[in-house]
Design an enzyme around this catalytic site. Structure first.
Site: not given
Ligand code: ATP
Length: 305
Positions: A11, A95, A100, A104, A137
């Site tokens: 994300k 990564p 990012l 999650s 997240d």
């Protein structure tokens, strides 16, 4: 069904503001998530042994109880009395610790996979509730939409629907440095000491909103007004990370000087990104940036997914 192979996407936070500290100790956020095409792959299969086994191609990721996939699997097994075991192999492309949401996303993918593999019949709302017990997240990835607004710790979600087709390209530049989320929030608190008080929470933060607020940004997204949207993207933590990490700040400045577009940061960093509409242009910029930043950063080209 005994096995599944699923993509586990990353994300970006197109908007992130920290509104204060909650009574439970977590931060009260407002964030606009975007799901992107950079993804890990999870291979999940049922096993006769009762154990949960996790492997990961990235040796820096722990595969024991500290792994979010392990935690998700153990949680569902406990809650729904699943007797069988499972093996989950993670092929890492996202990564780690980069803002990012890789861990999650992996946890959400494990929840979705187990629901199908073991026929648990948990509703989407039920899975989102479980996701919120696992991390901030995780729920966004269970929701499975391109864009969503997250409130609270980030898991109180509203899908943002955009009519017709809309796809962005993102140049992702991930400085090769580790930044702990906890430390970024610690620095935010220190920088905000003496600033004005957090809304209704009693917390003290410097809370000057520079992005004009998420309510200004959302109409731009819905109207597909990309240049206004780009100008309205905001992350409260960018300043904090740039002020406390010289390496990230240097990468940010040189990327900014290249004039490829406005430079943004995702989550608590250090991933920096540039928003683009045109694929040919995005590809050209990607190759140029990769050549120039290769020794200091990992560089990716990803799209809305
Ligand atoms: P956060 O903002 O929550 O720190 P992030 O997106 O910046 O998340 P992740 O890639 O999710 O970073 O990794 C955060 C931490 O979670 C790392 O320390 C990592 O070792 C741990 N972790 C646990 N399980 C996983 C997983 N399946 N994939 C990646 N990291 C994991």
């Amino acid at each position: 069904m005994n096995a599944l192979v699923l993509s586990s996407p990353a994300k970006l936070n197109l908007y992130l503001d920290v509104l204060g500290r909650r009574p439970d100790g977590y931060h009260e956020l407002i964030t606009l998530f975007e799901r992107i095409s950079l993804a890990d792959t999870l291979f999940i299969r049922r096993t006769r042994r009762r154990a949960i086994q996790v492997t990961c191609t990235d040796p820096t990721v722990p595969c024991d109880r500290r792994n979010l996939v392990y935690q998700a699997a153990a949680f569902l097994r406990r809650t729904y009395g699943v007797k069988e075991g499972m093996r989950i192999d993670i092929k890492k492309n996202i990564p780690v610790g980069a803002g990012l949401g890789g861990g999650s996303s992996n946890a959400a993918t494990a929840l979705l996979a187990m629901n199908r593999l073991f026929g648990l019949k948990i509703s989407r709302a039920g899975l989102i509730e479980h996701a919120n017990e696992l991390g901030s997240d995780v729920a966004f990835f269970v929701l499975g939409r391109k864009w969503a607004l997250g409130r609270g710790r980030g898991g109180d979600l509203t899908e943002i629907k955009v009519s017709g087709r809309l796809k962005f390209w993102h140049l992702l530049v991930v400085p090769k440095v580790s930044i702990l989320t906890k430390e970024v929030y610690g620095a935010l608190k220190r920088q905000g000491k003496g600033g004005r008080r957090g809304r209704g929470t009693g917390a003290t933060f410097g809370l000057t909103k520079k992005g004009g607020g998420v309510n200004i940004l959302l109409p731009y997204l819905k109207e597909k007004d990309i240049s206004s949207l780009d100008r309205a993207l905001y992350n409260r933590l960018t300043e904090v990370v740039l002020n406390s990490n010289t390496f990230v700040s240097e990468v940010y400045n040189s990327l900014h000087a290249c004039n490829y577009g406005r430079v943004h940061m995702s989550g608590s960093g250090p991933t920096l990104f540039v928003l683009m509409r045109d694929y040919a242009e995005a590809q050209r910029v990607f190759y140029a940036v990769r050549r120039r930043f290769r020794d200091r950063c990992r560089v990716f080209l990803a799209s809305t997914w």
